[in-house]
Design a protein around this motif. Structure first.
Motif, PDB file in Angstrom:
ATOM      1  N   GLY A  53       0.810  -1.217   0.000  1.00 44.69           N
ATOM      2  CA  GLY A  53       0.000   0.000   0.000  1.00 44.69           C
ATOM      3  C   GLY A  53       0.840   1.262   0.000  1.00 44.69           C
ATOM      4  N   GLY A  54       2.164   1.105  -0.095  1.00 45.27           N
ATOM      5  CA  GLY A  54       3.067   2.254  -0.004  1.00 45.27           C
ATOM      6  C   GLY A  54       3.278   2.979  -1.319  1.00 45.27           C
ATOM      7  N   TYR A  55       4.255   3.877  -1.310  1.00 43.32           N
ATOM      8  CA  TYR A  55       4.565   4.724  -2.470  1.00 43.32           C
ATOM      9  C   TYR A  55       4.857   3.896  -3.715  1.00 43.32           C
ATOM     10  CZ  TYR A  55       7.512   7.909  -5.281  1.00 43.32           C
ATOM     11  OH  TYR A  55       8.088   8.635  -6.305  1.00 43.32           O
ATOM     12  N   ILE A  56       5.798   2.963  -3.601  1.00 41.45           N
ATOM     13  CA  ILE A  56       6.133   2.096  -4.738  1.00 41.45           C
ATOM     14  C   ILE A  56       5.145   0.939  -4.829  1.00 41.45           C
ATOM     15  CG2 ILE A  56       7.898   0.568  -5.726  1.00 41.45           C
ATOM     16  CD1 ILE A  56       9.953   2.389  -4.118  1.00 41.45           C
ATOM     17  N   GLY A  57       4.797   0.375  -3.666  1.00 39.54           N
ATOM     18  CA  GLY A  57       3.928  -0.794  -3.625  1.00 39.54           C
ATOM     19  C   GLY A  57       2.611  -0.616  -4.350  1.00 39.54           C
ATOM     20  N   THR A  58       1.989   0.556  -4.202  1.00 42.01           N
ATOM     21  CA  THR A  58       0.683   0.803  -4.834  1.00 42.01           C
ATOM     22  C   THR A  58       0.774   0.667  -6.354  1.00 42.01           C
ATOM     23  OG1 THR A  58      -0.002   2.250  -3.022  1.00 42.01           O
ATOM     24  CG2 THR A  58      -1.158   2.542  -5.113  1.00 42.01           C
ATOM     25  N   ASN A  59       1.782   1.267  -6.946  1.00 41.63           N
ATOM     26  CA  ASN A  59       1.956   1.172  -8.405  1.00 41.63           C
ATOM     27  C   ASN A  59       2.392  -0.232  -8.826  1.00 41.63           C
ATOM     28  OD1 ASN A  59       1.247   3.819  -8.755  1.00 41.63           O
ATOM     29  ND2 ASN A  59       3.303   4.585  -9.124  1.00 41.63           N
ATOM     30  N   ALA A  73      18.242   3.322  -5.906  1.00 40.93           N
ATOM     31  CA  ALA A  73      18.513   4.744  -5.701  1.00 40.93           C
ATOM     32  C   ALA A  73      17.233   5.383  -5.155  1.00 40.93           C
ATOM     33  CB  ALA A  73      18.904   5.380  -7.032  1.00 40.93           C
ATOM     34  N   THR A  74      17.237   6.698  -4.982  1.00 40.18           N
ATOM     35  CA  THR A  74      16.033   7.385  -4.520  1.00 40.18           C
ATOM     36  C   THR A  74      15.003   7.393  -5.649  1.00 40.18           C
ATOM     37  OG1 THR A  74      17.376   8.794  -3.089  1.00 40.18           O
ATOM     38  CG2 THR A  74      15.131   9.521  -3.533  1.00 40.18           C
ATOM     39  N   VAL A  75      13.867   6.788  -5.376  1.00 38.71           N
ATOM     40  CA  VAL A  75      12.825   6.658  -6.404  1.00 38.71           C
ATOM     41  C   VAL A  75      12.058   7.966  -6.515  1.00 38.71           C
ATOM     42  CG1 VAL A  75      10.734   5.375  -7.058  1.00 38.71           C
ATOM     43  CG2 VAL A  75      12.677   4.166  -6.030  1.00 38.71           C
ATOM     44  N   CYS A  76      11.687   8.307  -7.752  1.00 41.25           N
ATOM     45  CA  CYS A  76      10.913   9.531  -7.984  1.00 41.25           C
ATOM     46  C   CYS A  76       9.774   9.242  -8.963  1.00 41.25           C
ATOM     47  CB  CYS A  76      11.798  10.658  -8.507  1.00 41.25           C
ATOM     48  SG  CYS A  76      12.715  10.248 -10.017  1.00 41.25           S
ATOM     49  N   GLY A  77       8.806  10.133  -9.004  1.00 40.33           N
ATOM     50  CA  GLY A  77       7.673   9.960  -9.902  1.00 40.33           C
ATOM     51  C   GLY A  77       6.375   9.894  -9.121  1.00 40.33           C
ATOM     52  N   TYR A  78       5.272   9.815  -9.853  1.00 40.40           N
ATOM     53  CA  TYR A  78       3.948   9.881  -9.233  1.00 40.40           C
ATOM     54  C   TYR A  78       3.451   8.528  -8.742  1.00 40.40           C
ATOM     55  CZ  TYR A  78      -1.039  10.310  -8.555  1.00 40.40           C
ATOM     56  OH  TYR A  78      -2.305  10.255  -8.012  1.00 40.40           O
ATOM     57  N   SER A  79       2.749   8.573  -7.613  1.00 42.75           N
ATOM     58  CA  SER A  79       2.020   7.419  -7.097  1.00 42.75           C
ATOM     59  C   SER A  79       0.789   7.951  -6.376  1.00 42.75           C
ATOM     60  CB  SER A  79       2.877   6.637  -6.097  1.00 42.75           C
ATOM     61  OG  SER A  79       2.086   5.727  -5.351  1.00 42.75           O
ATOM     62  N   LYS A  99      25.624  20.433  -2.993  1.00 45.47           N
ATOM     63  CA  LYS A  99      26.727  19.729  -3.676  1.00 45.47           C
ATOM     64  C   LYS A  99      26.619  18.213  -3.550  1.00 45.47           C
ATOM     65  CE  LYS A  99      30.105  23.455  -3.282  1.00 45.47           C
ATOM     66  NZ  LYS A  99      31.370  23.887  -2.653  1.00 45.47           N
ATOM     67  N   GLN A 100      25.789  17.753  -2.587  1.00 47.57           N
ATOM     68  CA  GLN A 100      25.678  16.301  -2.382  1.00 47.57           C
ATOM     69  C   GLN A 100      25.175  15.641  -3.670  1.00 47.57           C
ATOM     70  OE1 GLN A 100      23.851  18.715  -0.663  1.00 47.57           O
ATOM     71  NE2 GLN A 100      23.277  17.891   1.322  1.00 47.57           N
ATOM     72  N   ILE A 101      25.848  14.561  -4.043  1.00 45.87           N
ATOM     73  CA  ILE A 101      25.425  13.782  -5.219  1.00 45.87           C
ATOM     74  C   ILE A 101      24.469  12.696  -4.751  1.00 45.87           C
ATOM     75  CG2 ILE A 101      26.180  12.283  -7.127  1.00 45.87           C
ATOM     76  CD1 ILE A 101      27.320  15.022  -7.503  1.00 45.87           C
ATOM     77  N   ARG A 102      23.345  12.576  -5.435  1.00 46.08           N
ATOM     78  CA  ARG A 102      22.387  11.522  -5.111  1.00 46.08           C
ATOM     79  C   ARG A 102      22.019  10.740  -6.368  1.00 46.08           C
ATOM     80  NH1 ARG A 102      19.867  13.249  -0.256  1.00 46.08           N
ATOM     81  NH2 ARG A 102      21.653  13.764   1.043  1.00 46.08           N
ATOM     82  N   PRO A 103      21.949   9.423  -6.269  1.00 40.71           N
ATOM     83  CA  PRO A 103      21.478   8.626  -7.403  1.00 40.71           C
ATOM     84  C   PRO A 103      19.949   8.637  -7.437  1.00 40.71           C
ATOM     85  CG  PRO A 103      22.129   7.178  -5.625  1.00 40.71           C
ATOM     86  CD  PRO A 103      22.354   8.580  -5.130  1.00 40.71           C
ATOM     87  N   ASN A 104      19.398   8.599  -8.628  1.00 44.14           N
ATOM     88  CA  ASN A 104      17.946   8.686  -8.792  1.00 44.14           C
ATOM     89  C   ASN A 104      17.437   7.542  -9.660  1.00 44.14           C
ATOM     90  OD1 ASN A 104      17.299  11.605  -7.661  1.00 44.14           O
ATOM     91  ND2 ASN A 104      19.172  11.746  -8.837  1.00 44.14           N
ATOM     92  N   LEU A 105      16.147   7.242  -9.480  1.00 49.75           N
ATOM     93  CA  LEU A 105      15.534   6.133 -10.203  1.00 49.75           C
ATOM     94  C   LEU A 105      14.058   6.433 -10.407  1.00 49.75           C
ATOM     95  CD1 LEU A 105      15.717   3.116 -11.194  1.00 49.75           C
ATOM     96  CD2 LEU A 105      15.112   2.467  -8.844  1.00 49.75           C
ATOM     97  N   HIS A 106      13.607   6.340 -11.653  1.00 52.19           N
ATOM     98  CA  HIS A 106      12.188   6.569 -11.919  1.00 52.19           C
ATOM     99  C   HIS A 106      11.367   5.386 -11.420  1.00 52.19           C
ATOM    100  CE1 HIS A 106       8.410   7.204 -14.027  1.00 52.19           C
ATOM    101  NE2 HIS A 106       8.792   8.450 -14.231  1.00 52.19           N
ATOM    102  N   MET A 107      10.204   5.689 -10.865  1.00 50.48           N
ATOM    103  CA  MET A 107       9.289   4.662 -10.357  1.00 50.48           C
ATOM    104  C   MET A 107       9.076   3.511 -11.351  1.00 50.48           C
ATOM    105  SD  MET A 107       6.796   3.730  -8.117  1.00 50.48           S
ATOM    106  CE  MET A 107       6.288   5.155  -7.162  1.00 50.48           C
ATOM    107  N   ALA A 108       8.880   3.848 -12.625  1.00 49.61           N
ATOM    108  CA  ALA A 108       8.615   2.814 -13.641  1.00 49.61           C
ATOM    109  C   ALA A 108       9.778   1.840 -13.772  1.00 49.61           C
ATOM    110  CB  ALA A 108       8.318   3.465 -14.995  1.00 49.61           C
ATOM    111  N   ASP A 109      11.012   2.344 -13.620  1.00 47.09           N
ATOM    112  CA  ASP A 109      12.179   1.464 -13.710  1.00 47.09           C
ATOM    113  C   ASP A 109      12.346   0.617 -12.448  1.00 47.09           C
ATOM    114  OD1 ASP A 109      13.020   2.031 -16.318  1.00 47.09           O
ATOM    115  OD2 ASP A 109      13.967   3.888 -15.678  1.00 47.09           O
ATOM    116  N   MET A 110      11.907   1.154 -11.309  1.00 47.97           N
ATOM    117  CA  MET A 110      11.926   0.345 -10.078  1.00 47.97           C
ATOM    118  C   MET A 110      10.986  -0.848 -10.234  1.00 47.97           C
ATOM    119  SD  MET A 110      13.126   0.179  -6.844  1.00 47.97           S
ATOM    120  CE  MET A 110      13.427  -1.530  -7.276  1.00 47.97           C
ATOM    121  N   ILE A 111       9.791  -0.581 -10.729  1.00 49.30           N
ATOM    122  CA  ILE A 111       8.803  -1.654 -10.941  1.00 49.30           C
ATOM    123  C   ILE A 111       9.307  -2.634 -11.989  1.00 49.30           C
ATOM    124  CG2 ILE A 111       6.481  -2.103 -11.874  1.00 49.30           C
ATOM    125  CD1 ILE A 111       5.650   0.552 -10.429  1.00 49.30           C
TER     126      ILE A 111
END
Length: 324
Positions: free
Chosen positions: A14-20, A168-174, A202-214
Motif C-alpha cells: 500500500g506504499g509509495y512504490i507498492g501501490t503502483n 537509488a532514490t525513487v521519484c515519480g507519481y504514485s 553539492k551532495q550527489i544523489r542517485p535517482n531512479l524513476h518509479m517505472a524502472d523500479m517496478i
C-alpha cells in the motif's frame, strides 16, 4: 509472465512504490496478496486477483503465506528522519519482521524472495563508481537496519532463491505519494511556492524513476538465477542518474512551466554518493525513464489536483500523528 510464479506476496503493497507495483502485477495477470498497515492510506483498487491483509508485518503468520510463490518484501520504516523517530520500531519492522518472514517463507516452500534494500547503505562515498563490492558505511538507523536485513537474508541464501536490490532514490507519481524524497519534494516546492529550497546542494544523489523500479522487480520475478562466477547474482544496485541536489533543482526549473527561485541553505545532511548499476545492465536490464519524466508527470498531476499537500505524503508527519 513467469508461469511458475503465479501468486505473489507484496509486503508494503500500500506504499509509495507498492501501490503502483501491485496495480502493474495485477495488469500482468498475477494473483497478488498484500500485507500492509496502510498507515499512509489505502489507494489499491478492488480486483478479483487481489487479497489484502491489513496487518503489521511484525504479526505475520504462516497462514498469510499459504500458496505464495514469490515474496516482494518492500515493507519497512523508510527514510532517515522517520527511522530516527523511533529506533526500536525501525529495528522491529526492518529487521525482526524480516527475520520472521524469511523463516516462514522457507517453511512454506516459497520459491523466490526479493528484498528492497537501499542504495543509502553505502553512506558517504567519494568513488565515481559505487559498485556492489564496495564497503557499506551506514550513517543512520535506516541504513544500519537495511544492512542488517541484508546480512540476515544472505544467511538463508542456500535455502531460497534470493535477490537483494539496492535502489537509488525513487521519484515519480504514485496515488500513495511521497513528497519527502528529493526530486518529488523539490518539484512540489517549485509548483506550490515558486521556490526550490536546496539544503547544501553539492551532495550527489542517485535517482531512479518509479517505472524502472517496478520494471526491476518484474525483471527478477521472471529471471531464473544462473550460477555465474564473474557476476554475483544476489545483490544489485538499481540507480542510473547521479546528480547533485543543486543540479536537480536547476533541471526542475528548466522543465516546469513556472520559474522558481532556488534558495540554497546550509545542510546537516552529508550523504553523498554515486551508484553504478553495470552489474544489472550486464544481465540484460534496460532502463526506460529518467528524472525529467518524473518532473513532468508530477507537474501534470499537480495541475489535476492529484499532487497536493497532505500529511500522509510526508512519512515522518504520519508516524508522529499515529504516535509511532
Amino acid at each position: 509472465m513467469n508461469h511458475k510464479i503465479k501468486n505473489i506476496l507484496v509486503t508494503g503493497g500500500g506504499g509509495y512504490i507498492g501501490t503502483n507495483l501491485v496495480r502493474n502485477l495485477l495488469e500482468e495477470g498475477y494473483k497478488v496478496r498484500v500485507i500492509d498497515t496502510f498507515w499512509f492510506g489505502d489507494h489499491l483498487k478492488k480486483n478479483k486477483n487481489l487479497k489484502i491483509l491489513k496487518k503489521d508485518m511484525r504479526n505475520i503468520a504462516e497462514k498469510d503465506l499459504e500458496k505464495i510463490d514469490c515474496i516482494l518484501h518492500l515493507a519497512s520504516i523508510a527514510n532517515d528522519p522517520a527511522a530516527e523517530l523511533d529506533a526500536g520500531l525501525t529495528w522491529d519492522v526492518n529487521v525482526l519482521a524480516t527475520y520472521k518472514l524469511i523463516n516462514i517463507a522457507i517453511k512454506k516452500k516459497v520459491k523466490k524472495f526479493i528484498f528492497a534494500s537501499s542504495g543509502s547503505v553505502y553512506g558517504i562515498k567519494k568513488e565515481k563508481k559505487v559498485t556492489e563490492n564496495l564497503s557499506l558505511e551506514p550513517v543512520s538507523e535506516y541504513n544500519k537496519s537495511k544492512i542488517i536485513g541484508e546480512r540476515l537474508l544472505l544467511s538463508y541464501k542456500k535455502y531460497i532463491d534470493l535477490v537483494i536490490l539496492r535502489p537509488a532514490t525513487v521519484c515519480g507519481y504514485s496515488p500513495s505519494m511521497r513528497l519527502d524524497v528529493t526530486v518529488n519534494a523539490l518539484t512540489f516546492g517549485a509548483l506550490k511556492n515558486k521556490q526550490i529550497k536546496v539544503f547544501g546542494g553539492k551532495q550527489i544523489r542517485p535517482n531512479l524513476h518509479m517505472a524502472d523500479m517496478i520494471k526491476a522487480y518484474k525483471f527478477f520475478i521472471n529471471r531464473k538465477i544462473k550460477k555465474n562466477k564473474t557476476i554475483d547474482q544476489t545483490i544489485f544496485n538499481v540507480g542510473f542518474e547521479n546528480i547533485s541536489i543543486l543540479n536537480i533543482a536547476k533541471t526542475i526549473n528548466k522543465i516546469i512551466k513556472v520559474k522558481s527561485k532556488i534558495l540554497v541553505q546550509a545542510s546537516n545532511d552529508p550523504r553523498s554518493y554515486r551508484q553504478n548499476s553495470n552489474r544489472l545492465l550486464k544481465i540484460g536490464f534496460k532502463k526506460d525513464r529518467n528524472i525529467n519524466d518524473a518532473i513532468k508527470e508530477i507537474e501534470e498531476k499537480f495541475y489535476k489536483n492529484k499532487v497536493k499537500y497532505n500529511n500522509k505524503f510526508f512519512r515522518i508527519n504520519t508516524l508522529k500523528m499515529i504516535g509511532k
